[in-house]
Design a protein around this motif. Structure first.
Motif, PDB file in Angstrom:
ATOM      1  N   ARG A 223     -78.313  -4.368 -41.656  1.00 28.98           N
ATOM      2  CA  ARG A 223     -78.139  -3.769 -40.335  1.00 28.98           C
ATOM      3  C   ARG A 223     -77.532  -4.713 -39.309  1.00 28.98           C
ATOM      4  NH1 ARG A 223     -80.051   1.182 -39.491  1.00 28.98           N
ATOM      5  NH2 ARG A 223     -81.555   1.028 -41.198  1.00 28.98           N
ATOM      6  N   SER A 224     -77.738  -6.002 -39.482  1.00 30.62           N
ATOM      7  CA  SER A 224     -77.155  -6.959 -38.537  1.00 30.62           C
ATOM      8  C   SER A 224     -76.884  -8.283 -39.221  1.00 30.62           C
ATOM      9  CB  SER A 224     -78.105  -7.189 -37.355  1.00 30.62           C
ATOM     10  OG  SER A 224     -77.640  -8.252 -36.523  1.00 30.62           O
ATOM     11  N   TYR A 225     -75.736  -8.862 -38.911  1.00 31.61           N
ATOM     12  CA  TYR A 225     -75.417 -10.235 -39.302  1.00 31.61           C
ATOM     13  C   TYR A 225     -75.318 -11.120 -38.065  1.00 31.61           C
ATOM     14  CZ  TYR A 225     -74.355  -8.311 -43.903  1.00 31.61           C
ATOM     15  OH  TYR A 225     -74.440  -7.687 -45.121  1.00 31.61           O
ATOM     16  N   GLU A 226     -75.785 -10.589 -36.939  1.00 36.79           N
ATOM     17  CA  GLU A 226     -75.746 -11.336 -35.689  1.00 36.79           C
ATOM     18  C   GLU A 226     -77.162 -11.804 -35.362  1.00 36.79           C
ATOM     19  OE1 GLU A 226     -72.443  -8.769 -36.380  1.00 36.79           O
ATOM     20  OE2 GLU A 226     -74.391  -8.003 -35.748  1.00 36.79           O
ATOM     21  N   GLY A 227     -77.646 -11.501 -34.149  1.00 34.29           N
ATOM     22  CA  GLY A 227     -78.968 -11.961 -33.758  1.00 34.29           C
ATOM     23  C   GLY A 227     -80.087 -11.352 -34.573  1.00 34.29           C
ATOM     24  N   GLY A 228     -79.827 -10.206 -35.166  1.00 31.68           N
ATOM     25  CA  GLY A 228     -80.848  -9.542 -35.983  1.00 31.68           C
ATOM     26  C   GLY A 228     -80.761  -9.873 -37.455  1.00 31.68           C
ATOM     27  N   LEU A 229     -80.069 -10.963 -37.815  1.00 33.08           N
ATOM     28  CA  LEU A 229     -79.866 -11.277 -39.230  1.00 33.08           C
ATOM     29  C   LEU A 229     -81.185 -11.386 -39.996  1.00 33.08           C
ATOM     30  CD1 LEU A 229     -78.191 -12.161 -41.701  1.00 33.08           C
ATOM     31  CD2 LEU A 229     -78.284 -14.503 -40.796  1.00 33.08           C
ATOM     32  N   VAL A 230     -82.086 -12.221 -39.536  1.00 33.13           N
ATOM     33  CA  VAL A 230     -83.315 -12.460 -40.300  1.00 33.13           C
ATOM     34  C   VAL A 230     -84.157 -11.190 -40.362  1.00 33.13           C
ATOM     35  CG1 VAL A 230     -85.438 -13.810 -40.422  1.00 33.13           C
ATOM     36  CG2 VAL A 230     -83.276 -14.929 -39.820  1.00 33.13           C
ATOM     37  N   LEU A 252     -73.532 -12.470 -47.237  1.00 29.10           N
ATOM     38  CA  LEU A 252     -74.506 -13.112 -46.354  1.00 29.10           C
ATOM     39  C   LEU A 252     -73.808 -14.080 -45.398  1.00 29.10           C
ATOM     40  CD1 LEU A 252     -77.385 -13.686 -45.466  1.00 29.10           C
ATOM     41  CD2 LEU A 252     -77.566 -15.324 -47.348  1.00 29.10           C
ATOM     42  N   GLN A 253     -74.018 -13.884 -44.084  1.00 29.37           N
ATOM     43  CA  GLN A 253     -73.330 -14.668 -43.067  1.00 29.37           C
ATOM     44  C   GLN A 253     -74.064 -14.543 -41.746  1.00 29.37           C
ATOM     45  OE1 GLN A 253     -69.666 -12.183 -41.586  1.00 29.37           O
ATOM     46  NE2 GLN A 253     -70.015 -11.689 -43.760  1.00 29.37           N
ATOM     47  N   ALA A 254     -73.713 -15.409 -40.807  1.00 32.23           N
ATOM     48  CA  ALA A 254     -74.202 -15.325 -39.431  1.00 32.23           C
ATOM     49  C   ALA A 254     -72.988 -15.248 -38.525  1.00 32.23           C
ATOM     50  CB  ALA A 254     -75.059 -16.543 -39.082  1.00 32.23           C
ATOM     51  N   ALA A 255     -72.775 -14.100 -37.895  1.00 27.77           N
ATOM     52  CA  ALA A 255     -71.545 -13.824 -37.155  1.00 27.77           C
ATOM     53  C   ALA A 255     -71.740 -14.087 -35.660  1.00 27.77           C
ATOM     54  CB  ALA A 255     -71.116 -12.379 -37.378  1.00 27.77           C
ATOM     55  N   GLY A 256     -70.895 -14.912 -35.114  1.00 26.60           N
ATOM     56  CA  GLY A 256     -70.935 -15.218 -33.690  1.00 26.60           C
ATOM     57  C   GLY A 256     -71.587 -16.563 -33.417  1.00 26.60           C
ATOM     58  N   TRP A 260     -74.874 -19.132 -35.192  1.00 26.98           N
ATOM     59  CA  TRP A 260     -74.529 -20.055 -36.264  1.00 26.98           C
ATOM     60  C   TRP A 260     -75.740 -20.934 -36.609  1.00 26.98           C
ATOM     61  CZ3 TRP A 260     -69.017 -22.045 -34.519  1.00 26.98           C
ATOM     62  CH2 TRP A 260     -68.102 -20.993 -34.659  1.00 26.98           C
ATOM     63  N   GLY A 261     -75.867 -21.221 -37.875  1.00 25.70           N
ATOM     64  CA  GLY A 261     -77.007 -21.995 -38.352  1.00 25.70           C
ATOM     65  C   GLY A 261     -78.144 -21.146 -38.867  1.00 25.70           C
ATOM     66  N   SER A 262     -78.006 -19.808 -38.839  1.00 24.87           N
ATOM     67  CA  SER A 262     -79.083 -18.910 -39.267  1.00 24.87           C
ATOM     68  C   SER A 262     -79.106 -18.651 -40.765  1.00 24.87           C
ATOM     69  CB  SER A 262     -78.957 -17.564 -38.542  1.00 24.87           C
ATOM     70  OG  SER A 262     -79.019 -17.721 -37.147  1.00 24.87           O
ATOM     71  N   VAL A 263     -78.010 -18.952 -41.452  1.00 24.09           N
ATOM     72  CA  VAL A 263     -77.938 -18.603 -42.877  1.00 24.09           C
ATOM     73  C   VAL A 263     -79.008 -19.316 -43.710  1.00 24.09           C
ATOM     74  CG1 VAL A 263     -76.495 -18.834 -44.956  1.00 24.09           C
ATOM     75  CG2 VAL A 263     -75.565 -17.786 -42.882  1.00 24.09           C
ATOM     76  N   PRO A 264     -79.262 -20.626 -43.523  1.00 18.56           N
ATOM     77  CA  PRO A 264     -80.329 -21.239 -44.322  1.00 18.56           C
ATOM     78  C   PRO A 264     -81.684 -20.566 -44.141  1.00 18.56           C
ATOM     79  CG  PRO A 264     -78.937 -22.937 -43.363  1.00 18.56           C
ATOM     80  CD  PRO A 264     -78.518 -21.637 -42.743  1.00 18.56           C
ATOM     81  N   THR A 265     -81.987 -20.101 -42.930  1.00 19.23           N
ATOM     82  CA  THR A 265     -83.248 -19.385 -42.717  1.00 19.23           C
ATOM     83  C   THR A 265     -83.266 -18.080 -43.500  1.00 19.23           C
ATOM     84  OG1 THR A 265     -83.446 -20.328 -40.503  1.00 19.23           O
ATOM     85  CG2 THR A 265     -84.765 -18.377 -40.972  1.00 19.23           C
ATOM     86  N   ALA A 266     -82.142 -17.348 -43.476  1.00 18.57           N
ATOM     87  CA  ALA A 266     -82.059 -16.094 -44.233  1.00 18.57           C
ATOM     88  C   ALA A 266     -82.216 -16.347 -45.725  1.00 18.57           C
ATOM     89  CB  ALA A 266     -80.728 -15.407 -43.935  1.00 18.57           C
ATOM     90  N   ILE A 267     -81.567 -17.401 -46.233  1.00 19.23           N
ATOM     91  CA  ILE A 267     -81.700 -17.733 -47.650  1.00 19.23           C
ATOM     92  C   ILE A 267     -83.153 -18.086 -47.977  1.00 19.23           C
ATOM     93  CG2 ILE A 267     -81.070 -19.419 -49.415  1.00 19.23           C
ATOM     94  CD1 ILE A 267     -78.279 -19.517 -48.171  1.00 19.23           C
ATOM     95  N   LEU A 406     -71.275 -21.322 -44.153  1.00 16.56           N
ATOM     96  CA  LEU A 406     -70.522 -21.028 -45.367  1.00 16.56           C
ATOM     97  C   LEU A 406     -70.951 -21.943 -46.508  1.00 16.56           C
ATOM     98  CD1 LEU A 406     -66.839 -20.395 -44.213  1.00 16.56           C
ATOM     99  CD2 LEU A 406     -68.364 -18.773 -45.361  1.00 16.56           C
ATOM    100  N   ARG A 407     -71.078 -23.224 -46.203  1.00 14.45           N
ATOM    101  CA  ARG A 407     -71.491 -24.162 -47.249  1.00 14.45           C
ATOM    102  C   ARG A 407     -72.870 -23.808 -47.793  1.00 14.45           C
ATOM    103  NH1 ARG A 407     -71.259 -30.814 -47.151  1.00 14.45           N
ATOM    104  NH2 ARG A 407     -72.019 -31.092 -49.290  1.00 14.45           N
ATOM    105  N   ALA A 408     -73.808 -23.475 -46.909  1.00 13.63           N
ATOM    106  CA  ALA A 408     -75.153 -23.123 -47.352  1.00 13.63           C
ATOM    107  C   ALA A 408     -75.118 -21.925 -48.299  1.00 13.63           C
ATOM    108  CB  ALA A 408     -76.038 -22.823 -46.145  1.00 13.63           C
ATOM    109  N   ALA A 409     -74.282 -20.931 -47.985  1.00  7.32           N
ATOM    110  CA  ALA A 409     -74.211 -19.736 -48.821  1.00  7.32           C
ATOM    111  C   ALA A 409     -73.462 -19.993 -50.123  1.00  7.32           C
ATOM    112  CB  ALA A 409     -73.544 -18.597 -48.053  1.00  7.32           C
TER     113      ALA A 409
END
Length: 540
Positions: A223-230, A252-256, A260-267, A406-409
């Protein structure tokens, strides 16, 4: 063009497992790998001298939107040039089937928003009809298909923005089950794309149960890859938990920049879920920009009723002003959780990739900010003018991602590589459709050193093969189907955002079931690919 016997000699074999490459020969007989050894007798077989080039399993594009272009360009030249031998379509809720007698126009409109005009006869009643059309013409490389949730909803409910009734949920569940019995590999959700975006938890959980009952896969553009990613990752995990299906989180990405920096938390959330027993993984492409329909710049509620209803809203001054507030201020009361892409990344970071109306082609490759200045329009007014003129069929490229994310993903063990390409006729598309796989081997693995070449190959072969149940593909091993790619040590992508269709360098030979579809970097025209239907039985 079948080759009954083939020996590929003196290759650096990267077998797909992630193990270090080893030097050896590969014998292919009747479309399958018959032997792998340091030295094999030719016995009259055709011989290809690898000369120290790398030999790997054919690459699997784990997430693409090639559904329509397969009908029009069955040779799939830009995928063959990258070493791709299997493509997964039907993603993000967009598929060319199933359609009901009343949903054909709506389905063409829905799919066309993403990939340009869809002609009558290019949508299908069910997976079987789509498969039969492809197989009648022949295809160069294999295809795996997911069922699009948008197609299900249009077939049962049309463009209505409301909660499905119990009867409608069951109708969608029955329609989905029919596609899975015919061999579709799973269901894809597109929770930012109407009408998929309008589903509530009850609808999604009912469909997830059907997916699990058939041992299939549930993929989701969350539903969201922005502030609502997690939170969106958690929503998807809750759906997998409730339904019991295996899951694939799309791109899987963090847009905007603010996120940025949210992808490791999502992973980390995905890893926690796996420890809990939820079977989930993700895919991603190796570029700092994404691409989508121009309609993604508007809130989902703007699309209720389809394109004609949207255009009627744009003709109403009050409707236009409400959209202006949503796009420029960043939120819409009718769309909780939605954030404006424009607010996050700016008009200058949105480029026109392709258009449906040829008269607009002069804007391709240019940012909305640049075009607005040249046309003496406010950027928002330009946006709505483009939507009106092109009926929502404009493709955009959005520069919105961070290298660290990107590197984290791209290096994580749960990752599989995808292009997420949006092939359409003409235009200035995102270069990922032409360069993803050599880019991953060259820039990401060899040049940046983010991961070993052998690991990069595993992300493109064995990992997606396992995820999609392709038990006889993804490894260089006796008994496996001989989908193979031979590439040079200096493999490199050459497609850029300015020249997105430039072919790669260094991928020289590709085989599908032992038949060459690329020889000495030249397509052969062979159509040895198959629509790979899922043959797993339903759960007892």
């Amino acid at each position: 063009m079948d080759v009954p016997h083939l020996v590929i000699r003196n290759a650096r074999i990267v077998d797909g497992t992630g193990a270090p490459w080893f030097r050896g020969d590969v014998l292919v007989e009747q479309g399958r790998i018959a032997a792998v050894a340091p030295r094999l007798a030719a016995d009259g077989a055709e011989t290809v001298e690898a000369g120290g080039r790398y030999l790997a399993p054919g690459f699997i594009d784990a997430h693409a939107h090639d559904d329509l272009v397969y009908l029009r360009q069955p040779e799939r030249p830009e995928k063959v040039a990258q070493g791709v031998t299997t493509v997964v379509v039907g993603n993000c809720s967009f598929a060319l089937y199933p359609q009901s007698p009343s949903s054909a126009d709506a389905l063409r409109e829905h799919f066309g928003a993403l990939l340009g005009q869809v002609r009558p006869g290019e949508t299908f009643a069910d997976f079987r009809a789509y498969r039969e059309r492809l197989e009648a013409a022949g295809i160069a490389i294999n295809l795996v298909s997911l069922v699009g949730h948008g197609s299900l909803r249009l077939a049962v409910m049309g463009w209505e923005q409301r909660v499905a009734t119990a009867t409608e949920r069951e109708a969608m569940a029955d329609l989905l089950a029919a596609q899975l019995r015919q061999g579709a590999h799973g269901l894809s959700l597109g929770l930012v794309y109407p009408p998929s975006a309008w589903a509530d938890a009850a609808e999604l959980e009912r469909l997830a149960l059907v997916v699990a009952e058939h041992g299939a896969l549930l993929a989701a553009h969350i539903r969201s890859y922005e502030g609502g990613l997690v939170d969106s990752v958690e929503e998807f995990l809750a759906l997998l938990r409730a339904g019991g299906a295996s899951g694939l989180l799309s791109h899987l990405q963090a847009a905007g920049r603010p996120y940025w920096g949210s992808v490791p938390t999502a992973i980390g959330r995905l890893e926690e879920a796996r420890r809990e027993g939820i079977d989930v993984s993700f895919d991603m492409y190796p570029y700092p920009a994404g691409s989508s329909t121009i309609l993604q710049l508007l809130p989902p509620s703007a699309q209720e009723g389809g394109v004609d209803a949207l255009l009627a809203r744009l003709a109403d001054p009050a409707g236009r002003e409400a959209l202006r507030r949503a796009v420029e201020a960043g939120a819409a009361p009718a769309d909780p959780g939605w954030e404006s892409k424009v607010r996050l990344i700016g008009w200058e970071s949105v480029r026109i990739g392709g258009v449906g109306d040829g008269a607009l082609s002069r804007f391709e490759g240019r940012s909305l900010a640049e075009i607005a200045t040249a046309e003496a329009k406010e950027p928002f007014d330009l946006l709505l003018w483009l939507v009106e003129r092109d009926r929502g069929r404009t493709n955009v490229v959005m520069f919105q991602l961070d290298g660290g994310d990107l590197r984290a993903a791209l290096t994580h063990r749960l990752h599989m590589l995808c292009s997420d390409g949006l092939p359409r006729e003409g235009g200035r598309p995102h270069p990922r459709g032409f360069g993803t796989f050599p880019r991953y081997l060259g820039r990401v693995a060899r040049d940046s050193g983010w991961l070993a070449l052998e690991d990069a190959v595993r992300h493109m072969t064995a990992v997606p093969a396992q995820r999609f149940g392709l038990a006889d593909r993804g490894l260089v091993r006796p008994g496996m189907v001989a989908d193979l790619v031979l590439f040079a040590l200096d493999v490199a992508d050459r497609a850029t955002f300015e020249e997105p269709s430039r072919p790669p360098h260094g991928i020289t030979d590709v085989w599908v079931a032992g038949t060459p579809v690329l020889r000495d970097s030249v397509p052969t025209g062979a159509r040895q690919g198959r629509v790979l239907a899922r043959h797993h039985g339903e759960r007892a």
